[in-house]
Motif scaffolding. Structure first.
Motif, PDB file in Angstrom:
ATOM      1  N   ASP A 143       0.825  -1.209   0.000  1.00  0.00           N
ATOM      2  CA  ASP A 143       0.000   0.000   0.000  1.00  0.00           C
ATOM      3  C   ASP A 143       0.860   1.260   0.000  1.00  0.00           C
ATOM      4  OD1 ASP A 143      -2.665   0.893  -0.155  1.00  0.00           O
ATOM      5  OD2 ASP A 143      -2.601   1.521   1.937  1.00  0.00           O
ATOM      6  N   VAL A 144       1.955   1.248   0.749  1.00  0.00           N
ATOM      7  CA  VAL A 144       2.862   2.401   0.775  1.00  0.00           C
ATOM      8  C   VAL A 144       3.501   2.595  -0.604  1.00  0.00           C
ATOM      9  CG1 VAL A 144       5.029   3.290   1.714  1.00  0.00           C
ATOM     10  CG2 VAL A 144       3.332   2.290   3.249  1.00  0.00           C
ATOM     11  N   ILE A 145       3.988   1.529  -1.197  1.00  0.00           N
ATOM     12  CA  ILE A 145       4.617   1.623  -2.520  1.00  0.00           C
ATOM     13  C   ILE A 145       3.590   2.062  -3.567  1.00  0.00           C
ATOM     14  CG2 ILE A 145       5.744   0.320  -4.352  1.00  0.00           C
ATOM     15  CD1 ILE A 145       7.533   0.942  -1.949  1.00  0.00           C
ATOM     16  N   ARG A 146       2.360   1.547  -3.458  1.00  0.00           N
ATOM     17  CA  ARG A 146       1.296   1.958  -4.383  1.00  0.00           C
ATOM     18  C   ARG A 146       1.081   3.467  -4.351  1.00  0.00           C
ATOM     19  NH1 ARG A 146      -3.666   3.498  -3.681  1.00  0.00           N
ATOM     20  NH2 ARG A 146      -3.696   2.959  -1.487  1.00  0.00           N
ATOM     21  N   ILE A 147       1.044   4.029  -3.155  1.00  0.00           N
ATOM     22  CA  ILE A 147       0.840   5.473  -3.018  1.00  0.00           C
ATOM     23  C   ILE A 147       2.022   6.239  -3.602  1.00  0.00           C
ATOM     24  CG2 ILE A 147       0.738   7.339  -1.309  1.00  0.00           C
ATOM     25  CD1 ILE A 147      -1.059   5.548   0.380  1.00  0.00           C
ATOM     26  N   MET A 148       3.230   5.744  -3.386  1.00  0.00           N
ATOM     27  CA  MET A 148       4.414   6.425  -3.926  1.00  0.00           C
ATOM     28  C   MET A 148       4.394   6.412  -5.456  1.00  0.00           C
ATOM     29  SD  MET A 148       7.350   5.087  -1.268  1.00  0.00           S
ATOM     30  CE  MET A 148       8.605   6.314  -1.632  1.00  0.00           C
ATOM     31  N   LEU A 149       3.992   5.284  -6.046  1.00  0.00           N
ATOM     32  CA  LEU A 149       3.951   5.178  -7.503  1.00  0.00           C
ATOM     33  C   LEU A 149       2.868   6.061  -8.102  1.00  0.00           C
ATOM     34  CD1 LEU A 149       4.424   1.316  -7.872  1.00  0.00           C
ATOM     35  CD2 LEU A 149       6.023   3.060  -8.668  1.00  0.00           C
ATOM     36  N   ASN A 150       1.701   6.114  -7.467  1.00  0.00           N
ATOM     37  CA  ASN A 150       0.572   6.860  -8.007  1.00  0.00           C
ATOM     38  C   ASN A 150       0.626   8.349  -7.711  1.00  0.00           C
ATOM     39  OD1 ASN A 150      -1.740   5.082  -9.259  1.00  0.00           O
ATOM     40  ND2 ASN A 150      -0.865   3.874  -7.593  1.00  0.00           N
ATOM     41  N   HIS A 151       1.175   8.710  -6.554  1.00  0.00           N
ATOM     42  CA  HIS A 151       1.081  10.110  -6.109  1.00  0.00           C
ATOM     43  C   HIS A 151       2.416  10.706  -5.691  1.00  0.00           C
ATOM     44  CE1 HIS A 151      -3.194   9.233  -6.086  1.00  0.00           C
ATOM     45  NE2 HIS A 151      -3.007   8.270  -5.192  1.00  0.00           N
ATOM     46  N   GLY A 152       3.521  10.005  -6.002  1.00  0.00           N
ATOM     47  CA  GLY A 152       4.829  10.413  -5.478  1.00  0.00           C
ATOM     48  C   GLY A 152       5.220  11.840  -5.767  1.00  0.00           C
ATOM     49  N   GLN A 153       4.824  12.396  -6.929  1.00  0.00           N
ATOM     50  CA  GLN A 153       5.242  13.746  -7.299  1.00  0.00           C
ATOM     51  C   GLN A 153       4.248  14.821  -6.862  1.00  0.00           C
ATOM     52  OE1 GLN A 153       6.024  13.063 -11.576  1.00  0.00           O
ATOM     53  NE2 GLN A 153       8.185  13.309 -11.092  1.00  0.00           N
ATOM     54  N   LYS A 154       3.108  14.405  -6.288  1.00  0.00           N
ATOM     55  CA  LYS A 154       2.136  15.385  -5.807  1.00  0.00           C
ATOM     56  C   LYS A 154       2.627  16.025  -4.504  1.00  0.00           C
ATOM     57  CE  LYS A 154      -1.676  12.980  -8.029  1.00  0.00           C
ATOM     58  NZ  LYS A 154      -2.851  12.112  -7.843  1.00  0.00           N
ATOM     59  N   ILE A 155       2.171  17.237  -4.247  1.00  0.00           N
ATOM     60  CA  ILE A 155       2.675  18.018  -3.116  1.00  0.00           C
ATOM     61  C   ILE A 155       1.747  17.909  -1.909  1.00  0.00           C
ATOM     62  CG2 ILE A 155       3.321  20.327  -2.328  1.00  0.00           C
ATOM     63  CD1 ILE A 155       5.211  19.158  -4.392  1.00  0.00           C
ATOM     64  N   LEU A 156       2.343  17.644  -0.755  1.00  0.00           N
ATOM     65  CA  LEU A 156       1.632  17.667   0.519  1.00  0.00           C
ATOM     66  C   LEU A 156       1.994  18.938   1.279  1.00  0.00           C
ATOM     67  CD1 LEU A 156       2.064  14.050   1.953  1.00  0.00           C
ATOM     68  CD2 LEU A 156       0.012  15.024   0.919  1.00  0.00           C
ATOM     69  N   LYS A 157       1.024  19.501   1.986  1.00  0.00           N
ATOM     70  CA  LYS A 157       1.294  20.641   2.855  1.00  0.00           C
ATOM     71  C   LYS A 157       1.250  20.144   4.296  1.00  0.00           C
ATOM     72  CE  LYS A 157      -0.538  24.116  -0.323  1.00  0.00           C
ATOM     73  NZ  LYS A 157      -1.557  25.174  -0.552  1.00  0.00           N
ATOM     74  N   LEU A 158       2.410  20.119   4.938  1.00  0.00           N
ATOM     75  CA  LEU A 158       2.518  19.586   6.297  1.00  0.00           C
ATOM     76  C   LEU A 158       2.777  20.705   7.283  1.00  0.00           C
ATOM     77  CD1 LEU A 158       4.776  16.485   5.558  1.00  0.00           C
ATOM     78  CD2 LEU A 158       2.286  16.602   5.587  1.00  0.00           C
TER      79      LEU A 158
END
Length: 651
Positions: A473-488
């Motif tokens: 699940d972690v790798i799936r998220i990295m592959l699908n959304h890795g370049q998207k920006i999070l605001k933390l």
């Protein structure tokens, strides 16, 4: 050894639908391609091909991969042999040899140039958006052009101050080599002084098909006529302008979806059209169109619509570009905007629907366009009319498809009131002469386009690794959304809350890099490559894993990369993973990232707790038992902290 640049060229050139189409009869299904799987017997087709991702996937047997993997699997070839076969198919020259020190040096140079350009893009974008000087000059200019913050960030636009060596000093301070910066065309040296090439200009980065920055086009904001309006990066080992189209990285999916590519002249034309909602648009960036650029477009569509300024003085000079397009077997139409307008200005004044309607109503085939342009000068003059007819006949003769060539000949006969038989005779002479010279083109190959296939990741077979599904699940998220920006939200050194903008892949890497959370070797390798990319200040795109030399990594990546990811009910009930539309909102994506990471940590801690209990049973003395109990208690505290973040107990 096959050089990396040759491998990149092969994988970028080899179209999966063409490679698979040599072995499988593919039919259009909507905008996808489907056929019977060559890897297992089936009566109902379940084998899909997606040109947009460059992948195939069988929902019957689970086989998946790219064009290289297909040949490896189908013809039982090694990775190098599959590359050799594709190189032969597409006429790509291979200069194989044992890697010499010089080759290794060249490979290192190419990677260094990529890194230098990536640093420059981030530097100039930051200067545009985060400095007072950049905001007041560069940012104001883009706002005046009507560019939104979203579009500025998407195209990674930037600004360079008027300081002679501001970038050079900062780049050297960050450890970048002076010679690499010079070879990348980012700085120049004269009389032992360094100068920024793009000082006092707004910058438009140029991207590869996978999104890496390889060059810049920089526009002056000065009204001084003695200053060049544009300064562009020189050609380098990674940038040859004849092989690049500005905006293609952003436009390729829309080109496939619309089965058409709009070709404009300048960078701002591309950006304004894109912002208006017309995304299938690229630019030759003011240079003469080349055959290599046309072939780039041909990977995604067989249709080009050229958009010209209404009062462009270079329209006649553009005829050569039309001839090149036709010679490649593509369909070309031409649109002239009203006087005083270009694609940029027209897009800023009108909506996508108005632009689309205008293009639909005003697009002309090349015969009508060329005749209307040239006829005004030739009217009433038999000699000039003869030259006009020969010019158009020469263009028709370039078309490789006999049926299309015949139809255009009929149209030309009607428009210019000349015998169709005479036109056929002249065209035949031209083609016979060209054929004898050995320059005749092959007949046109039909290109079928497709949009992204909605691959549903299959539930893996049971794994002995208890954290397998959480790792996935972690790798799936990295592959699908890795370049998207999070605001933390974080605390700065003054204990004040501040917002940190960070790519998803980088956030996950920073959170998990200090522990050994991945047991599955494939997931471990993917995470390792993301980690190494973050160390280079680079967020790897999904294509890196889709086109990976390791077939297992490619298959896993294809299974997990999905625009609308769905999971079987079994995942939710048995593995504590709930399917969500992660990309619907920024908050949803952030929540999905946090949950996936926490679930992996919780499962790993539970695994360690179980291990400590087993070790406790084996303890031979009280001292060993005490150490084990201390470890167990520390792990239990970590688990409680994670449980609190979820607001529930995780088993």
């Amino acid at each position: 050894m096959i050089p990396k640049e040759t491998i990149d060229r092969i994988t970028e050139t080899a179209r999966v639908e063409e490679v698979v189409g040599d072995y499988v009869s593919l039919k259009k299904r909507g905008t996808n391609l489907i056929g019977n799987c060559p890897f297992h017997n089936e009566k109902t087709p379940s084998f899909y091909v997606s040109p947009v991702k460059g992948i195939y996937k069988c929902f019957g047997c689970g086989k998946a991969g790219n064009s290289v993997n297909f040949l490896m699997e189908h013809d039982k070839l090694t990775y190098p042999d599959a590359l050799r076969q594709l190189a032969k198919k597409y006429g790509i020259e291979l200069n194989e040899e044992i890697a010499s020190d010089k080759q290794i040096e060249e490979q290192n140079l190419r990677e260094s140039l990529f890194l230098a350009n990536s640093f420059a893009q981030k530097y100039y974008t930051n200067h545009l958006l985060e400095t007072e000087h950049g905001k007041s000059i560069g940012y104001s200019y883009f706002v005046e052009r009507g560019f939104s913050d979203e579009i500025i960030k998407k195209f990674q636009l930037g600004f360079s101050s008027d300081v002679w060596d501001g970038f050079a000093k900062d780049a050297l301070k960050e450890g970048y080599n002076k010679e690499i910066l010079i070879k990348a065309g980012l700085i120049t040296e004269k009389d032992n002084r360094l100068f920024d090439r793009f000082r006092s200009r707004v910058l438009f980065p140029v991207h590869t098909l996978s999104g890496r920055v390889i060059a810049f086009s920089a526009r002056t904001l000065s009204s001084d006529k003695t200053i060049a309006k544009y300064v562009n990066s020189p050609e380098t080992e990674i940038y040859q302008k004849r092989n690049v189209l500005y905006g293609l990285y952003f436009a390729k999916k829309a080109i496939i979806t619309n089965d058409n590519c709009f070709l404009v002249e300048g960078n701002t034309d591309v950006i304004s059209m894109f912002q208006a909602g017309i995304e299938n648009v690229v630019a030759s960036s003011g240079t003469s169109l080349t055959s290599d650029q046309i072939r780039l477009i041909q990977r995604y569509t067989n249709n080009i619509t050229i958009l010209y300024d209404g009062d462009s003085a270079g329209i006649k000079a553009s005829f050569r570009g039309i001839d090149l397009i036709l010679e490649e077997g593509m369909n070309v139409r031409v649109v002239l905007f009203p006087d005083g307008d270009d694609p940029d200005s027209y897009a800023r004044k009108n909506s996508a629907s108005v632009i689309a309607e205008f293009i639909k109503n005003n697009a002309k085939d090349f015969i009508t366009f060329k005749t209307n342009i040239l006829k005004a000068d030739a009217e009433g003059d038999p000699i000039k009319m003869s030259v006009l007819i020969k010019d158009i006949v020469a263009t028709i003769a370039l078309i490789p498809d006999a049926i299309i060539r015949n139809l255009y000949t009929q149209q030309c006969s009607q428009l210019l009131n000349i015998s169709e038989q005479i036109l056929h005779s002249e065209i035949g002479k031209i083609r016979t002469k060209k054929s004898k010279s050995g320059k005749d083109n092959q007949e046109e190959q039909h290109e079928v386009t497709s949009e992204e296939i909605d691959f549903v990741a299959e539930t893996p077979k049971e794994k002995t690794n208890t954290t397998y599904y959480q790792e996935m699940d972690v790798i799936r998220i990295m592959l699908n959304h890795g370049q998207k920006i999070l605001k933390l939200e974080i605390l700065n050194e003054n204990a004040e809350k501040t917002i940190l903008e960070i790519p998803v892949a980088q956030a996950i890497v920073l959170d998990l890099c200090k522990g050994d959370y991945f047991s599955d070797p494939i997931f471990k390798q993917i995470f390792k490559e993301y980690f190494e990319g973050v160390q280079r200040d680079e967020i790897l795109p999904d294509q890196v894993f889709i086109q990976h030399k390791e077939a297992e990594i490619t298959k896993i990546a294809i299974d997990l990369i999905h625009s609308q990811y769905s999971l079987s009910p079994e995942w939710e009930t048995e593995h504590n993973i709930q399917p969500t539309d992660e990309s619907s909102t920024e908050m949803r994506l952030k929540s999905s990232v946090e949950e996936a990471v926490l679930k992996l940590k919780a499962k790993k801690i539970q695994e360690l707790l179980n291990h400590e209990l087993e070790e406790l049973k084996k303890a031979s003395n009280d001292e060993d038992a005490l150490v084990i109990m201390n470890n167990y208690n520390n792990l239990q505290k970590q688990k409680i902290e994670i449980d609190k973040k979820f607001g529930r107990v995780i088993s």
